[in-house]
Design an enzyme around this catalytic site. Structure first.
Site, short mmCIF file in Angstrom:
data_model
loop_
_atom_site.label_atom_id
_atom_site.label_comp_id
_atom_site.label_asym_id
_atom_site.label_seq_id
_atom_site.Cartn_x
_atom_site.Cartn_y
_atom_site.Cartn_z
N ARG A 43 13.89 13.05 -17.76
CA ARG A 43 12.52 13.44 -18.09
C ARG A 43 11.64 13.60 -16.85
O ARG A 43 10.74 14.44 -16.82
CB ARG A 43 11.89 12.40 -19.02
CG ARG A 43 12.52 12.29 -20.41
CD ARG A 43 12.13 13.46 -21.30
NE ARG A 43 12.72 13.38 -22.62
CZ ARG A 43 12.14 12.81 -23.68
NH1 ARG A 43 10.96 12.22 -23.55
NH2 ARG A 43 12.74 12.82 -24.84
N ASP A 145 -2.40 11.24 -30.56
CA ASP A 145 -1.18 10.98 -29.79
C ASP A 145 -1.60 10.55 -28.39
O ASP A 145 -2.73 10.82 -27.96
CB ASP A 145 -0.31 12.24 -29.72
CG ASP A 145 1.15 11.91 -29.39
OD1 ASP A 145 1.95 11.74 -30.33
OD2 ASP A 145 1.47 11.78 -28.19
#
Length: 276
Positions: A43, A145
């Site tokens: 990532r 979020d």
């Protein structure tokens, strides 16, 4: 010959892993187990390459610095983003359509919270159901979020067709616009529906920083699995303080509230009611 920035070193040391574990736990409550070394590398690797950094410890120093907030948010975005799709975990939406929304037909207004909304599919799925069962518009969806990147994607509301494979045909026809030309293979959520959803950044481990009011229904799905047990209890308790008596909390099928001393009644696995 200059071959450009050096490649990111392939292995994640235990020390580097510990640094990132502590940082993500401190800022967003995320429990990143040692088994996720490969995820950490995959990532963050591309971003490190862009910055010309070889070692994760160098990147950690950058995002842990007092003035590293912008890059730290970028790292959080990269680590927490997970792909989702419309009508994921169908039984929850069957419960809404077959039981809850008909039972609440006389309730004047409904507020729904998609508390870990990712790229927005859950929030827009809820909106489709709410609009279908409450066409007078007496409802709203608040979607939150931790990742600013996925929130930007959600506000755009443009999705690959594959994400909408589970949308019922009547909803697909009513609420989704098929893309053409450069948007071929995508669909756009219809504008009226989009305007009924508010997206905002929220850290579930620091909800006290905002007053978003109370809700009749809260979806807290596929997020508490990323917290250790004490953090799970804190997050669920804080979320429940925003649920109205008689309201419902929905968690993911793979998640459990077992062992938590919570004032909830189980309706069915992963669906809970707050007593009145």
């Amino acid at each position: 010959m200059n071959s450009g920035p050096a490649l990111v070193e392939p292995d994640v040391s235990d020390r580097e892993m510990l640094l990132f574990q502590q940082l993500f736990k401190q800022h967003i409550g995320l429990h990143l187990p040692v088994s996720k070394k490969a995820l950490l590398q995959s990532r963050l690797g591309s971003r490190m390459h862009e910055l010309g950094l070889r070692q994760l410890s160098q990147y950690h120093a950058l995002i842990a610095a007092d003035d590293g907030g912008t890059e730290r948010q970028r790292a959080i975005d990269l680590i927490t983003t997970n792909e989702t799709y419309f009508f994921r975990e169908q039984s929850h939406f069957d419960f809404l359509g077959n039981e809850l929304l008909p039972a609440w037909s006389s309730v004047k207004t409904l507020r729904v919270w998609s508390a870990a909304s990712s790229t927005g599919e859950e929030a827009y799925t809820l909106s489709m159901l709410l609009d279908h069962y409450r066409p007078d518009g007496s409802w709203s969806v608040f979607a939150s979020d931790i990742s600013t990147r996925v929130l930007s994607f959600a506000r755009r509301a443009l999705y690959p067709m594959a994400r909408g494979q589970n949308i019922p045909r009547q909803y697909l026809k009513r609420y989704c616009l098929r893309g053409t030309a450069e948007y071929e293979g995508h669909f756009l959520v219809e504008g009226t529906l989009r305007r009924k959803v508010e997206f905002a950044q929220r850290n579930l481990t620091d909800l006290g920083a905002f007053d978003d009011g109370s809700f009749d229904l809260i979806f807290l799905r596929n997020v508490i699995i990323y917290f250790d047990f004490p953090t799970k209890v804190q997050v669920v308790s804080d979320v429940l303080s925003r649920l109205r008596p008689g309201g419902y909390l929905v968690v993911g099928h793979s998640e459990s509230l077992h062992g938590m001393n919570l004032a909830l009644e189980m309706h069915s696995p992963s669906i809970y009611r707050k007593p009145e």
